[in-house]
Design a protein around this motif. Structure first.
Motif, PDB file in Angstrom:
ATOM      1  N   ILE A 293     137.644  15.706  32.853  1.00 60.46           N
ATOM      2  CA  ILE A 293     137.905  14.703  33.883  1.00 60.46           C
ATOM      3  C   ILE A 293     139.401  14.404  33.961  1.00 60.46           C
ATOM      4  O   ILE A 293     139.976  14.324  35.062  1.00 60.46           O
TER       5      ILE A 293
ATOM      6  N   GLN B 140     141.233  17.233  35.759  1.00 64.39           N
ATOM      7  CA  GLN B 140     140.934  17.275  37.193  1.00 64.39           C
ATOM      8  C   GLN B 140     141.590  16.123  37.949  1.00 64.39           C
ATOM      9  O   GLN B 140     141.962  16.274  39.115  1.00 64.39           O
TER      10      GLN B 140
ATOM     11  N   ALA C  98     136.652  14.339  40.447  1.00 61.19           N
ATOM     12  CA  ALA C  98     136.372  15.129  39.252  1.00 61.19           C
ATOM     13  C   ALA C  98     134.868  15.227  39.075  1.00 61.19           C
ATOM     14  O   ALA C  98     134.122  14.307  39.449  1.00 61.19           O
TER      15      ALA C  98
ATOM     16  N   ILE D  82     134.129  10.225  40.204  1.00 68.32           N
ATOM     17  CA  ILE D  82     133.743  11.036  39.054  1.00 68.32           C
ATOM     18  C   ILE D  82     132.240  11.293  39.133  1.00 68.32           C
ATOM     19  O   ILE D  82     131.448  10.354  39.264  1.00 68.32           O
TER      20      ILE D  82
END
Length: 782
Positions: A483, A486, A467, A515
């Motif tokens: 986030i 995703q 993400a 992330i």
């Protein structure tokens, strides 16, 4: 524009006719032709100058722009050019391998059906008053516009005058039965009315004789049928003086299949028709593609249509605005916002087709569409930084170079099944290349960006394991939601604590997700991002596997004191990448390599340098920008200054008699921007517009608001030296579009929440500079 000689055959015929149109339009330049289209002026310049086989979407955009200027009829001209285009693409003598021309669809309903939907049929009903003939004129004008919107199909547009009130509803029912399956419908009523105790009655001077609008609308709502937009332009006798805006709310408790917009005018019959005029103007502009609806929207959002009509009524020169209590505004929230009442002529088709057509700003729409499910991802940001060049053509070369050691370290860390450290931070001054480095990571790894084949597939991560978010202007809750979507954690995850719990609860054998958060320093309330999300993520372990990080976290930010805790934590585990500490010699080599490639790769209205000149210039610029004596405190790291200066050099090289080799290398961002502005013809609106753009947040500022803000800024600047100066008038749509086109290199275009195109600077450092220097450069800027 200097035109190339015309070839023989069908291609020459097409360009000869195009040049006739261009001449009759007053020979506008490429920036003016590109304004209000989805193409850059370099694309329009190539269309007019090269005499090559054009792409139909580009040619169509040019026709829509030039026909009103030349006073050529739009639809017949489009059909004529399509015949010429077909002759070109079917002529073997052109020696080109061109796909068959897309069929010009006279009926926008069919064009919309290619995107999976249809456009609205229409009924226009006018009832004359004692102002004989005026209602007929409004009905005729509106009917003609709606016919254009429906491809001149008379079975889809019905215009009637002096229809008895009792016949309005039966007529509409008959029209609904003509088309199967039923689609959206538009009903426009203009004429006299009467107001009773609880509603308005159309086509009557007494309530008992008219069509009870409240009951009519409720029946449209209750009967199973199409979504309906009802537009009202009704004059009633003088009211009792209460003028309560709620008086004209004609629907209550409806479930969202009928929307009502319009005016009910008490006691001023001379104003009848003003609303219909505004509707016709807005619909015609929408049909011509001159209003700034973003290309990702297949149909015009109903909220935008409402606001555009109101603006037309409010801002028409020489006419007083209608009072607010005249308006009827019953638009259901949500259900009808995406209804197919009016086709967006600037719409581009689905992602696959959009990728095939991707060039210049069309590609921006494609990248925007990739992030539709997670807006904070902002793939246009990451792609633009990684590409290292203006424009967003996904087929053009990626010019990123250097940073091999940093890129290799980060990619190896992302590939580790059990990373030893959960946190890495990339820091550096603005323009040092933080976002470019992160852009290379995200474009190569994010599963949603697999269509960007130029980055390969070797490091592409599986869905749900990667993400990214561009935190500029975002609240922590917006980043959290993006986030979660995703990573496949669901839209119900909205708080940072919920995201942390979901990540910690993942199975012990599940892959460690990655992330990426860029521009922490540009986020809204960055301290909240740090305390609620980033520091807890960096320390989070998987509950099912104690000691194992719950995620990898990669953050890009300026090295501000408030982020010291995050930076210190990354330093302690060997996870800090400080681009300001890269040795000068390596920066010089990497910068020189990038500039040599960039100076040989033209975009927009630039001129390419030969290899030898490019290498000489690149080395000279790199030596200057990496000189240890250079003012490192000035905004704009060496890579950002190099990007801007290269564009300046390549524009100068395209002008006759110019000697770009003699141009001095600017010391910092402010100087390169000021040198560019100083080389332009004086314009009292340009700098005020740039200052206004510097205040943009989120997706940016819409053109409509930019016009007002620019006028306000320009007036304020003028009154510094002349306090009694008159207010500078609001610039026209064409004027602001031309100004935006002239500085398009510095701008980012994105779809706003209202479906229109929003503008902002492509880099925060440009916004910072214009905010700090609104009136001009400081005396010691050189």
């Amino acid at each position: 524009m200097k035109m190339l000689p015309l070839p023989d055959g069908p291609l020459g015929d097409l360009h000869r006719r195009l040049r006739d149109l261009h001449r009759d339009a007053g020979l506008p330049g490429a920036p003016h032709m590109a304004a209000k289209t989805d193409y850059t002026h370099s694309t329009m310049r190539r269309l007019m100058v090269d005499a090559a086989t054009p792409r139909w979407p580009v040619l169509l955009a040019a026709l829509v722009r030039l026909c009103p200027l030349a006073q050529w009829p739009l639809e017949p001209t489009i059909r004529e050019f399509h015949r010429l285009f077909e002759a070109v693409t079917s002529d073997a003598s052109t020696g080109t391998d061109v796909a068959p021309a897309p069929v010009l669809v006279d009926d926008p309903a069919e064009s919309a059906r290619q995107a999976g939907s249809t456009s609205a049929r229409a009924l226009v009903v006018g009832v004359n008053t004692d102002r004989a003939g005026l209602v007929d004129a409004h009905v005729s004008e509106l009917g003609d516009v709606l016919l254009e919107l429906n491809g001149r199909r008379t079975d889809r547009v019905h215009v009637v005058t002096d229809l008895p009130a009792a016949d309005v509803e039966p007529t509409l029912r008959r029209l609904s039965a003509v088309i199967d399956p039923p689609d959206e419908q538009l009903v426009h009523l203009i004429g006299p009315g009467a107001h009773g105790s609880r509603s308005v009655y159309f086509a009557a001077t007494e309530p008992a004789d008219g069509l009870h609008l409240g009951a009519f609308l409720e029946r449209l709502e209750d009967v199973k049928g199409p979504n309906t937009l009802v537009l009202l332009d009704i004059a009633v006798s003088a009211s009792d003086g209460t003028h309560n805006p709620q008086r004209w709310r004609l629907l209550s408790g409806h479930d969202g299949r009928v929307a009502v917009l319009g005016v009910v005018i008490p006691g001023q019959p001379q104003l009848l028709g003003r609303f219909s005029e505004a509707v016709a103007v807005v619909l015609r502009r929408l049909h011509q593609g001159t209003l700034p609806i973003h290309p990702r929207e297949p149909f015009v959002p109903l909220s935008y249509l409402r606001d555009a009509i109101r603006r037309e009524l409010t801002l028409t020169p020489g006419k007083a605005p209608l009072p607010a209590h005249f308006f009827v505004d019953d638009v259901p929230v949500g259900n009808l916002e995406q209804a197919k009442f009016v086709l967006n002529r600037r719409y581009r088709p689905d992602n696959g087709v959009r990728l095939e057509l991707a060039q210049d700003d069309e590609a921006r729409a494609f990248l925007d569409e990739l992030a539709a499910e997670a807006p904070a991802l902002d793939p246009g940001h990451y792609f633009g930084r990684a590409a290292g060049r203006p424009g967003a053509d996904v087929r053009s070369p990626v010019l990123f170079s250097g940073r091999e050691a940093e890129l290799s370290t980060l990619q190896t860390w992302l590939d580790e099944q059990a990373p030893a450290t959960a946190l890495r931070v990339v820091t550096g001054q603005p323009g040092a290349g933080k976002s470019a480095l992160l852009g290379m990571i995200v474009c190569a790894a994010h599963p949603s960006l697999a269509a960007l084949r130029v980055f390969g597939s070797a490091r592409r991560q599986p869905p749900g394991t990667f993400a990214a978010a561009h935190a500029r202007g975002l609240l922590v809750q917006e980043v959290v939601r993006s986030i979660a979507v995703q990573l496949g954690l669901g839209r119900e995850v909205r708080a940072a604590s919920e995201l942390l719990a979901a990540l910690a609860a993942r199975p012990a054998d599940a892959a460690v997700p990655s992330i990426v958060i860029d521009a922490l320093d540009e986020a809204t309330a960055p301290r909240e991002h740090l305390d609620l999300l980033l520091l807890p993520l960096a320390a989070l372990e998987r509950a099912t596997a104690p000691g194992r990080p719950a995620c990898r976290l990669l953050v890009g930010t300026r090295p501000w004191p408030e982020f010291e805790q995050l930076i210190r934590r990354a330093t302690a585990t060997g996870g800090l990448c400080d681009l300001d500490e890269v040795p000068w010699a390596r920066q010089r080599d990497e910068l020189s390599t990038y500039l040599s490639r960039r100076l040989q790769t033209p975009f927009f209205d630039e001129h390419a340098f030969g290899e030898a000149d490019a290498e000489t210039l690149a080395r000279r610029i790199a030596d200057n920008l990496t000189d240890p004596r250079r003012n490192r405190a000035a905004r704009g790291g060496p890579f950002l200054v190099a990007v801007l200066h290269a564009h300046r050099l390549m524009r100068a090289a395209s002008r006759p008699g110019a000697d770009p080799m003699s141009l001095r290398v600017p010391a910092h961002l402010g100087e390169v921007l000021e040198l560019d502005l100083a080389a332009r013809s004086p314009d009292r609106l340009l700098r005020p517009m740039l200052v206004a753009l510097a205040q943009a947040r989120g997706a940016g500022i819409p053109e409509r608001l930019l016009r007002d803000t620019t006028a306000t800024m320009a007036t304020a600047f003028q009154r510094r030296s002349a306090p009694q100066a008159r207010r500078i008038p609001r610039p026209s749509e064409d004027r602001i579009a031309d100004l935006l086109a002239s500085v398009s290199f510095y701008l980012r275009r994105s779809p706003g929440p209202d479906g229109t195109t929003h503008y902002r600077f492509f880099h925060q450092a440009l916004s910072d500079y214009m905010t700090e220097h609104p009136g001009g450069p400081s005396e010691d800027w050189r």
